[in-house]
Design an enzyme around this catalytic site. Structure first.
Site, PDB file in Angstrom:
ATOM      1  N   GLU A 166      84.211 -29.502 -10.929  1.00  0.00           N
ATOM      2  CA  GLU A 166      84.401 -28.867  -9.613  1.00  0.00           C
ATOM      3  C   GLU A 166      84.926 -29.841  -8.579  1.00  0.00           C
ATOM      4  OE1 GLU A 166      81.528 -26.469  -6.525  1.00  0.00           O
ATOM      5  OE2 GLU A 166      81.428 -26.010  -8.658  1.00  0.00           O
ATOM      6  N   LYS A 167      84.536 -31.111  -8.706  1.00  0.00           N
ATOM      7  CA  LYS A 167      84.958 -32.108  -7.723  1.00  0.00           C
ATOM      8  C   LYS A 167      85.082 -33.467  -8.400  1.00  0.00           C
ATOM      9  CE  LYS A 167      81.347 -30.898  -5.210  1.00  0.00           C
ATOM     10  NZ  LYS A 167      80.416 -30.147  -6.071  1.00  0.00           N
ATOM     11  N   ASP A 208      79.958 -26.100 -11.011  1.00  0.00           N
ATOM     12  CA  ASP A 208      78.526 -26.097 -10.701  1.00  0.00           C
ATOM     13  C   ASP A 208      77.845 -24.928 -11.405  1.00  0.00           C
ATOM     14  OD1 ASP A 208      78.621 -28.348  -9.166  1.00  0.00           O
ATOM     15  OD2 ASP A 208      78.575 -27.331  -7.239  1.00  0.00           O
ATOM     16  N   ARG A 235      71.843 -26.783  -5.133  1.00  0.00           N
ATOM     17  CA  ARG A 235      72.037 -25.403  -4.668  1.00  0.00           C
ATOM     18  C   ARG A 235      71.340 -24.415  -5.598  1.00  0.00           C
ATOM     19  NH1 ARG A 235      76.420 -28.332  -3.206  1.00  0.00           N
ATOM     20  NH2 ARG A 235      77.367 -27.917  -1.165  1.00  0.00           N
ATOM     21  N   TYR A 250      70.490 -30.675  -9.496  1.00  0.00           N
ATOM     22  CA  TYR A 250      71.436 -29.836  -8.753  1.00  0.00           C
ATOM     23  C   TYR A 250      70.760 -29.186  -7.544  1.00  0.00           C
ATOM     24  CZ  TYR A 250      74.833 -26.166  -7.822  1.00  0.00           C
ATOM     25  OH  TYR A 250      75.744 -25.344  -7.215  1.00  0.00           O
ATOM     26  N   ASP A 268      76.251 -22.273 -10.925  1.00  0.00           N
ATOM     27  CA  ASP A 268      75.851 -21.129 -10.122  1.00  0.00           C
ATOM     28  C   ASP A 268      77.008 -20.150 -10.041  1.00  0.00           C
ATOM     29  OD1 ASP A 268      77.640 -22.311  -8.383  1.00  0.00           O
ATOM     30  OD2 ASP A 268      76.148 -22.892  -6.886  1.00  0.00           O
TER      31      ASP A 268
END
Length: 725
Positions: free
Chosen positions: A7-8, A102, A324, A322, A104
């Protein structure tokens, strides 16, 4: 070639370090002996704006609403164009792809939408990175899933994004235009989650402003049992006079008589109920993001966005898992890491953490270890990486300690106590008392400074030993006068808690029950951002000392304009429940979006019917619903109605003010008489026609007005002939 898409960049680097073979950094990706790792920068694709579907939508017009895309369009984020090109090239070269977004809903969509955009047909696996320490990453690499298993999670994310677009783009335009037509020079950003959240603060502020304190009395009595004294509290009977609507004793005369009757009663009091039961409180669960944000707000005055930012930093430094996460449970396989994590905390350099961890028993398995409660992620806990607390700033240490404290609590015994309930009758009046004797502090030994736990444990351990049927001497009674208090304003932390426990604020009582188990409105990742946005855009202001959130004038305007469907959380909470069920494969994306489109169209129509209080110095005398604004025309400055083109009223400028009409309409007193051409010649008709059908004959360039106001303006036949064509 196996291609990992993170993701990043920070996540991509940590993932690459755990793959075999030499690691070589390239422009936008890393090569290893176990595959290639690339990344996005969050979303590299964005939803198209209305004007990017059709240029006519660039201008906000009521007649264009609602805007409902037939085919949803994604565009490459300009700042990510170069990296997107790298990702596309590598996808083309890959033989297998590993989705490393991520764990989610949003993380699932973020990579999936790229793969869908390039029409990828290659096999895709899914890696769930709940922590970035080496041990956790290697375990995740060894446990790759089929990405197709997460299809419904992607559908849920798509549904959320598109519903937000429909409501935000359409209702923001519809209600902003309605407000501006009434002279309010503002933009009203409306959102599926942020609008009912803002409405919570507006309603709370109005409750406070309109609050009128009411006096009431609590009556307590002191009794003397043979084994010692105790205090009990009076309980009102069903037909007790002097009670208010909340069941409180509000009549002082009744309270005084009650005290006199108690003092006059000659027989000793009698214990009618004495029950002692063993009680146990299981360990407090590890923290989710919302729980962490509320705890940090209460203890340290830390706003939710700051807590999220710090939790993200701790995660990226591999110290915690993680951030979130909306889950408070842990996978059973991770119980084996307990000894290592507790050992690290013992040597953390933090005296309290060290003492707590040293007294913990890693063999204890609390209710938190439950695979059935785990979805894509688990509760936030420390990783097996040792934390050097000295390297953290004060707030980072505070957040890390909250996470570690909740984890350590899992390895303490349950909190055990004896709960005693006593009922005493004296002079035909009922009194109750309760006491608590703690038999094992258990995990609560870690929370002795927590104010909430202190209140619970102060429920009294001072009751003497007694049994049903015992007598007790009445010593004295007193009535303590109290006053009701207004509700407390929200802070960022308590507003976030309200978003999570939204069932408490829904309007429909039946829905309140139905939504009790729903995970609130918004997500763990978005709630703090929504509150921050409301503050940044000036709809909420934060009081400095206690950080109470106060709604601004624009907040009242927005909430008052909108129907209950948008200001109460009922609909939003139901939609969140649907999104959760969609993630489980129990709801259909197309049907949900159809319902959202219907809802949006209905509320856009309601905006047209609004009658809004005018805001301006010069209300339009023609329509009565707009404000005259000074404009520049090809023949100079003039005053025109804010509701143009619905109202075409215009007036000459006279020293910075609209010039009054030469011939105001005597019938409606809002319009102006204008000279018109009819079939039978010239006549004067009201500018508000057809709302006002006043008509007058022309008399040498002026309207022939009646001598008396009660006279008819013109004959019926004149009116029929002389109306505008």
């Amino acid at each position: 070639m196996r291609l990992y898409i993170a993701e990043k960049p920070s996540m991509g680097l940590e993932l690459a370090k755990c793959l075999p073979g030499p690691l070589q950094r390239r422009d936008g990706y890393i090569t290893t002996g176990g595959g290639v790792v690339t990344w996005g920068f969050g979303h590299v694709l964005r939803q198209a704006e209305p004007g990017e579907y059709d240029a006519k939508y660039e201008k906000w017009r009521r007649e264009d609403l609602p805007i409902i895309p037939e085919d949803w369009k994604l565009l490459v984020v300009e700042s990510s164009a170069k990296q997107f090109g790298v990702m596309c090239r590598l996808i083309g070269e890959a033989t297998e792809i590993v989705h490393a977004g991520d764990p989610d809903r949003e993380g699932q969509l973020l990579i999936d939408e790229v793969l869908d955009y390039v029409k990828n047909q290659k096999p895709v696996r899914r890696i769930l990175l709940n922590a970035l320490d080496e041990t956790s990453i290697r375990k995740a690499i060894a446990d790759l899933r089929d990405n197709q298993n997460f299809f419904h999670l992607k559908q849920s994310a798509l549904a959320r994004a598109r519903a937000d677009w429909l409501i935000g783009m359409n209702l923001s335009r519809a209600y902003t235009l309605a407000a501006q037509q009434a002279g309010h020079r503002t933009t009203l950003p409306i959102g599926r989650v942020k609008t009912p959240t803002l409405a919570l603060t507006v309603r709370r502020e109005r409750e406070i402003v309109n609050f009128k304190p009411a006096d009431y009395f609590t009556i307590k009595a002191d009794f003397l049992h043979k084994n010692g004294p105790f205090t009990a509290y009076w309980q009102a009977g069903e037909d007790q006079p002097g009670l208010d609507s909340e069941g409180r004793l509000a009549d002082q005369a009744v309270a005084d008589k009650l005290l006199a009757d108690l003092a006059a009663a000659s027989n000793p009091a009698k214990v009618t109920v004495c029950e002692t039961s063993q009680k146990k409180d299981p360990q407090r669960l590890p923290v989710s993001l919302s729980v962490l944000q509320v705890m940090a707000g209460r203890r340290f005055g830390c706003d939710p966005q700051t807590v999220l930012d710090i939790a993200q930093k701790l995660y990226e430094r591999k110290l915690t898992t993680y951030p979130r996460s909306d889950c408070e449970f842990l996978p059973e396989t991770q119980h084996g890491d307990a000894a290592a994590i507790l050992g690290n905390l013992i040597t953390s350099g933090h005296s309290e953490l060290a003492a707590w961890a040293a007294a913990a028993d890693s063999k204890i398995k609390s209710r938190a270890w439950n695979d059935k409660k785990i979805t894509a992620h688990h509760a936030i806990i420390p990783t097996t990486v040792k934390c050097n607390l000295a390297s953290l700033n004060e707030m980072e240490r505070n957040i890390y300690c909250l996470i570690a404290q909740a984890y350590i609590a899992q390895f303490y015994p349950v909190h055990a106590y004896k709960q005693t309930k006593v009922e005493v009758v004296h002079g035909d009046e009922l009194f109750t008392a309760s006491g608590r004797i703690i038999t094992d502090m258990g995990w609560k030994a870690l929370y002795t400074s927590d104010s909430q736990d202190k209140e619970e444990d102060a429920a009294g351990s001072s009751l003497p030993a007694m049994k049903k049927g015992d007598a007790a001497d009445f010593v004295q009674a007193a009535a303590e006068k109290k006053a009701t208090k207004p509700p407390v304003r929200f802070t960022a932390a308590t507003l976030l808690a309200a978003m999570k426990e939204i069932h408490k604020y829904v309007k429909n009582p039946e829905m309140k029950k139905q939504l009790k188990d729903v995970a609130g409105i918004g997500t763990e990742a978005t709630r703090a951002t929504i509150i921050k946005e409301l503050v940044d855009r000036g709809f909420l202001t934060e009081e400095k000392k206690k950080k109470y959130l106060m709604p601004a004038d624009a907040a009242y305007l927005l909430v008052d304009l909108l129907p209950d469907e948008m200001t109460y959380p009922d609909s939003t909470a139901v939609w969140e429940d649907i999104l959760h069920r969609m993630a489980a494969g129990e709801e259909d994306l197309a049907e949900f979006l159809r319902q959202q489109a219907d809802f949006t169209a209905r509320l856009c129509a309601k905006a047209v019917e609004l009658v809004i209080p005018l805001n301006g110095e010069h209300p339009c005398p023609q329509c009565g619903r707009g404000i005259l604004n000074l404009k520049n025309g090809k023949n100079g400055r003039f005053w025109g109605c804010s509701r143009y083109p619905e109202c075409k009223a215009s007036y000459d400028d006279q020293d910075g003010r609209p010039r009054p009409p030469d011939h105001p309409c005597p019938r409606c007193r809002q319009g102006a008489l204008k000279l018109r051409e009819g079939r039978n010649g010239k006549f004067w008709g009201c500018s508000r026609y057809p709302a006002c059908k006043a008509a007058y004959n022309d008399q040498q360039g002026k309207p022939a007005l009646p001598a008396q106001p009660a006279q008819k303006a013109a004959t019926a036949s004149d009116r029929a002939i002389n109306q505008p064509e």
